[in-house]
Enzyme design. Structure first.
Site, PDB file in Angstrom:
ATOM      1  N   ARG A  38       0.734  -1.183  -0.069  1.00  0.00           N
ATOM      2  CA  ARG A  38       0.073   0.097   0.009  1.00  0.00           C
ATOM      3  C   ARG A  38       0.870   1.275  -0.053  1.00  0.00           C
ATOM      4  O   ARG A  38       0.488   2.278   0.580  1.00  0.00           O
ATOM      5  CB  ARG A  38      -1.027   0.052   1.272  1.00  0.00           C
ATOM      6  CG  ARG A  38      -1.901  -1.012   1.033  1.00  0.00           C
ATOM      7  CD  ARG A  38      -3.033  -0.209   0.352  1.00  0.00           C
ATOM      8  NE  ARG A  38      -4.066  -1.425  -0.091  1.00  0.00           N
ATOM      9  CZ  ARG A  38      -5.310  -1.640   0.537  1.00  0.00           C
ATOM     10  NH1 ARG A  38      -5.636  -0.920   1.709  1.00  0.00           N
ATOM     11  NH2 ARG A  38      -5.948  -2.526   0.264  1.00  0.00           N
ATOM     12  N   ARG A  42      -3.569   6.211   0.984  1.00  0.00           N
ATOM     13  CA  ARG A  42      -4.144   7.653   1.220  1.00  0.00           C
ATOM     14  C   ARG A  42      -3.367   8.155   2.176  1.00  0.00           C
ATOM     15  O   ARG A  42      -3.474   9.428   2.636  1.00  0.00           O
ATOM     16  CB  ARG A  42      -5.614   7.265   1.750  1.00  0.00           C
ATOM     17  CG  ARG A  42      -6.605   6.826   0.874  1.00  0.00           C
ATOM     18  CD  ARG A  42      -7.868   6.304   1.227  1.00  0.00           C
ATOM     19  NE  ARG A  42      -7.659   5.090   1.894  1.00  0.00           N
ATOM     20  CZ  ARG A  42      -8.526   4.412   2.590  1.00  0.00           C
ATOM     21  NH1 ARG A  42      -9.645   4.747   2.582  1.00  0.00           N
ATOM     22  NH2 ARG A  42      -8.332   3.094   2.722  1.00  0.00           N
ATOM     23  N   ARG A  51      -7.345  11.305  -6.246  1.00  0.00           N
ATOM     24  CA  ARG A  51      -8.230  10.279  -5.983  1.00  0.00           C
ATOM     25  C   ARG A  51      -9.732  10.951  -5.647  1.00  0.00           C
ATOM     26  O   ARG A  51     -10.964  10.542  -6.022  1.00  0.00           O
ATOM     27  CB  ARG A  51      -8.120   9.404  -4.977  1.00  0.00           C
ATOM     28  CG  ARG A  51      -7.217   8.077  -5.324  1.00  0.00           C
ATOM     29  CD  ARG A  51      -7.857   6.927  -5.726  1.00  0.00           C
ATOM     30  NE  ARG A  51      -8.924   6.273  -5.132  1.00  0.00           N
ATOM     31  CZ  ARG A  51      -9.985   6.386  -5.249  1.00  0.00           C
ATOM     32  NH1 ARG A  51     -10.476   7.186  -6.286  1.00  0.00           N
ATOM     33  NH2 ARG A  51     -11.037   6.172  -4.295  1.00  0.00           N
ATOM     34  N   ASP A  87      -6.546  -3.112  -7.513  1.00  0.00           N
ATOM     35  CA  ASP A  87      -7.076  -3.965  -6.477  1.00  0.00           C
ATOM     36  C   ASP A  87      -7.218  -5.410  -6.652  1.00  0.00           C
ATOM     37  O   ASP A  87      -7.354  -5.810  -8.022  1.00  0.00           O
ATOM     38  CB  ASP A  87      -8.304  -3.122  -6.267  1.00  0.00           C
ATOM     39  CG  ASP A  87      -8.549  -3.503  -4.711  1.00  0.00           C
ATOM     40  OD1 ASP A  87      -8.221  -2.770  -3.845  1.00  0.00           O
ATOM     41  OD2 ASP A  87      -9.666  -4.515  -4.390  1.00  0.00           O
ATOM     42  N   TYR A 165     -14.376 -12.675  -0.038  1.00  0.00           N
ATOM     43  CA  TYR A 165     -14.941 -11.543  -0.326  1.00  0.00           C
ATOM     44  C   TYR A 165     -16.260 -11.767  -1.281  1.00  0.00           C
ATOM     45  O   TYR A 165     -17.452 -11.220  -0.810  1.00  0.00           O
ATOM     46  CB  TYR A 165     -14.272 -10.441  -1.199  1.00  0.00           C
ATOM     47  CG  TYR A 165     -13.483  -9.555  -0.275  1.00  0.00           C
ATOM     48  CD1 TYR A 165     -13.857  -8.709   0.636  1.00  0.00           C
ATOM     49  CD2 TYR A 165     -11.947  -9.678  -0.370  1.00  0.00           C
ATOM     50  CE1 TYR A 165     -13.227  -7.900   1.482  1.00  0.00           C
ATOM     51  CE2 TYR A 165     -11.194  -8.878   0.391  1.00  0.00           C
ATOM     52  CZ  TYR A 165     -11.809  -7.837   1.045  1.00  0.00           C
ATOM     53  OH  TYR A 165     -10.806  -7.115   1.980  1.00  0.00           O
TER      54      TYR A 165
HETATM   55  O1  CP3 Z   1       0.229   0.336  -3.072  1.00  0.00           O
HETATM   56  C1  CP3 Z   1      -0.207  -0.705  -3.426  1.00  0.00           C
HETATM   57  O2  CP3 Z   1      -0.072  -1.618  -2.492  1.00  0.00           O
HETATM   58  C2  CP3 Z   1      -0.821  -1.281  -4.494  1.00  0.00           C
HETATM   59  C3  CP3 Z   1      -2.130  -1.133  -4.527  1.00  0.00           C
HETATM   60  C4  CP3 Z   1      -3.255  -1.957  -3.676  1.00  0.00           C
HETATM   61  C5  CP3 Z   1      -4.526  -1.602  -3.543  1.00  0.00           C
HETATM   62  N1  CP3 Z   1      -5.011  -2.733  -2.943  1.00  0.00           N
HETATM   63  C6  CP3 Z   1      -5.021  -0.121  -3.835  1.00  0.00           C
HETATM   64  C7  CP3 Z   1      -6.008   0.160  -2.683  1.00  0.00           C
HETATM   65  C8  CP3 Z   1      -3.069  -3.530  -3.663  1.00  0.00           C
HETATM   66  C9  CP3 Z   1      -1.749  -4.371  -3.850  1.00  0.00           C
HETATM   67  C10 CP3 Z   1      -4.248  -3.739  -3.052  1.00  0.00           C
HETATM   68  C11 CP3 Z   1      -4.620  -5.151  -2.800  1.00  0.00           C
HETATM   69  C12 CP3 Z   1      -5.946  -5.482  -1.874  1.00  0.00           C
HETATM   70  N2  CP3 Z   1      -7.251  -4.813  -2.051  1.00  0.00           N
HETATM   71  C13 CP3 Z   1      -5.805  -6.349  -0.910  1.00  0.00           C
HETATM   72  C14 CP3 Z   1      -4.620  -7.326  -0.467  1.00  0.00           C
HETATM   73  C15 CP3 Z   1      -4.008  -6.454   0.500  1.00  0.00           C
HETATM   74  C16 CP3 Z   1      -4.439  -6.297   1.822  1.00  0.00           C
HETATM   75  O3  CP3 Z   1      -4.543  -5.274   2.119  1.00  0.00           O
HETATM   76  O4  CP3 Z   1      -4.305  -7.206   2.359  1.00  0.00           O
HETATM   77  C17 CP3 Z   1      -7.108  -6.426  -0.297  1.00  0.00           C
HETATM   78  C18 CP3 Z   1      -7.706  -7.209   0.818  1.00  0.00           C
HETATM   79  C19 CP3 Z   1      -7.897  -5.237  -1.118  1.00  0.00           C
HETATM   80  C20 CP3 Z   1      -9.306  -4.924  -0.882  1.00  0.00           C
HETATM   81  C21 CP3 Z   1      -9.286  -3.769  -0.506  1.00  0.00           C
HETATM   82  N3  CP3 Z   1      -9.586  -2.731  -1.309  1.00  0.00           N
HETATM   83  C22 CP3 Z   1      -9.646  -3.164   0.536  1.00  0.00           C
HETATM   84  C23 CP3 Z   1      -9.697  -4.017   2.131  1.00  0.00           C
HETATM   85  C24 CP3 Z   1      -9.606  -1.626   0.662  1.00  0.00           C
HETATM   86  C25 CP3 Z   1      -9.538  -0.631   1.763  1.00  0.00           C
HETATM   87  C26 CP3 Z   1     -11.006  -0.001   1.922  1.00  0.00           C
HETATM   88  C27 CP3 Z   1     -11.003   1.056   2.877  1.00  0.00           C
HETATM   89  O5  CP3 Z   1     -12.018   1.884   2.786  1.00  0.00           O
HETATM   90  O6  CP3 Z   1     -10.056   1.073   3.862  1.00  0.00           O
HETATM   91  C28 CP3 Z   1      -9.480  -1.357  -0.839  1.00  0.00           C
HETATM   92  C29 CP3 Z   1      -9.295  -0.056  -1.115  1.00  0.00           C
HETATM   93  C30 CP3 Z   1      -8.210   0.159  -1.860  1.00  0.00           C
HETATM   94  N4  CP3 Z   1      -7.321  -0.343  -2.683  1.00  0.00           N
HETATM   95  C31 CP3 Z   1      -7.472   1.409  -1.169  1.00  0.00           C
HETATM   96  C32 CP3 Z   1      -6.109   1.416  -2.109  1.00  0.00           C
HETATM   97  C33 CP3 Z   1      -5.123   2.447  -1.883  1.00  0.00           C
HETATM   98  C34 CP3 Z   1      -7.903   2.710  -0.508  1.00  0.00           C
HETATM   99  C35 CP3 Z   1      -9.198   3.189  -0.981  1.00  0.00           C
HETATM  100  C36 CP3 Z   1      -8.775   4.628  -1.914  1.00  0.00           C
HETATM  101  O7  CP3 Z   1      -7.922   4.750  -2.415  1.00  0.00           O
HETATM  102  O8  CP3 Z   1      -9.869   5.192  -2.145  1.00  0.00           O
END
Ligand code: CP3
Length: 375
Positions: A38, A42, A51, A87, A165
């Protein structure tokens, strides 16, 4: 270069910093490579600005936006690798499920899978190039725009994490709806896990063809399974993914390092180290020395500082990093956190983490310590 030329996976700029790739092969490096899960997220004000007001999955579908978000952390910190912004939930979408990112709630499936009959709603044969071509375009564009500074990592969710999920419909404390399937509908569970595995293999191969230089498989929900369920419903598919991807890559004369990150699956560490992945990613509940012993020096390790340690003062971060490096040794090791960065983290402390990894691992070389490999 014209915009069209930027979309072609040809003539990528030459790689300048190969410390991450060398570490995946357990070769000597100038310093221990470091990146953060990540890292495009954010906690960065520029990320929040890019974003702002845009739908999450719309952003994922824009190669230009993904490229920009991937590059943002590299402009601030000397990370040794980049991970493509995307994602894991793009796969259920490609299989025909609707997924929304709801502010304050996270990913949400309006119509999750409830019973085995619901598998019929899924696209069994997914045209990965058509459904996920936007990710491949983002990877190719980013490989050009990154100018060879560091390697680009592609990724996927693992079958069990995606299945959890798709059934749960979003995040959960217990994932009991998804686990109910494992105990009540084992055959349907395996059918779904198999379908996901097939799509994932094609997806990862497409990412490599598009320019990904390493691949990480996120089994983020491994820890809600016990050892037996992990062995039955997670491990065989993780193994299959590595085997099939490697077989196919070999046919085309390619070889790309693969990382498996099964969060909280400490009981599965020995097995995970024998699944053909070059690197095993670790969460912070595993002691570095114990991890080295249990994986027998056959794989590189990645991780595993508690992300919350970034809330500590910078000097304390430096001490924690030093101890972590002593535990893992400096060869066959990629520094990272034990899970992703949180939105409220201070970018300056992320910078302090990266700097401490580089400083302490270089100092180790000066003192004649080439990395003990944990022995
Ligand atoms: O920088 C990086 O690591 C690359 C981008 C990345 C994202 N998601 C961007 C993202 C990666 C590798 C993921 C993988 C991902 N997505 C996982 C596996 C990694 C882990 O955290 O265990 C999972 C479980 C997801 C599903 C997911 N997507 C979740 C649980 C969330 C968070 C929701 C929240 O509101 O907190 C996301 C959203 C997400 N994916 C964000 C980012 C930067 C944040 C939301 C946004 O940017 O608006």
């Amino acid at each position: 270069m014209s915009k069209d030329a930027l979309m072609l996976p040809e003539a990528f700029p030459q790689l300048q910093n190969d410390t991450f790739l060398r570490a995946t092969r357990r070769e000597a490096t100038e310093h221990v490579p470091v990146w953060c899960m990540r890292q495009a997220g954010r906690y960065l004000p520029e990320f929040r600005e890019s974003r702002a007001g845009k739908d999450f999955f719309e952003t994922c579908r824009s190669p230009e936006a993904c490229c920009e978000l991937t590059l943002q952390p590299l402009r601030r910190f000397p990370f040794d690798a980049a991970i493509i912004f995307s994602d894991i939930l793009v796969i259920p979408q490609a299989m025909g499920m609707e997924v929304q990112m709801v502010a304050g709630k996270g990913p949400t499936f309006p119509e999750p899978l409830k019973e085995p009959e619901d598998l019929q709603r899924l696209q069994a044969k997914v045209d990965v190039g058509k459904e996920l071509g936007y990710v491949f375009k983002a990877i190719t564009l980013t490989r050009h725009k990154i100018e060879g500074k560091v390697p680009l990592i592609g990724f996927t969710g693992a079958p069990w994490t995606l299945m959890s999920y798709m059934i749960e419909g979003g995040g959960s404390k217990t994932f009991s709806k998804a686990k109910r399937w494992l105990y009540r509908h084992p055959e349907a569970s395996h059918m779904l896990l198999r379908m996901l595995t097939d799509v994932i293999v094609e997806y990862l191969l497409g990412q490599v063809a598009a320019g990904a230089q390493a691949l990480q498989v996120f089994e983020s929900h491994a820890g809600i399974l016990g050892p037996d369920e992990f062995e039955a419903f997670s491990l065989p598919y993780l193994r299959d993914i590595a085997r099939c991807v490697k077989e196919k890559l070999k046919e085309s004369g390619k070889d790309v390092p693969m990382i498996v990150f099964a969060k909280d699956a400490h009981y599965g560490l020995e097995a995970l180290s024998q699944c053909q992945y070059e690197v095993v990613g670790l969460d912070w509940t595993i002691d570095p020395r114990a991890a080295r012993e249990r994986t027998g020096g056959k794989v590189s390790l990645q991780g595993n500082m508690d992300p919350c340690a970034l809330y500590a003062p910078k000097e304390r971060i430096s001490d924690i990093v030093k101890k972590m490096l002593e535990g893992f040794g400096t060869t066959g090791y990629i520094a990272n956190l034990g899970h992703g960065l949180y939105p409220d983290m201070d970018p300056e402390h992320v910078g302090a983490f990266v700097e401490a990894v580089h400083r302490h691992s270089r100092a180790d070389k000066c003192n004649g310590g080439g990395g003990s490999g944990g022995k």
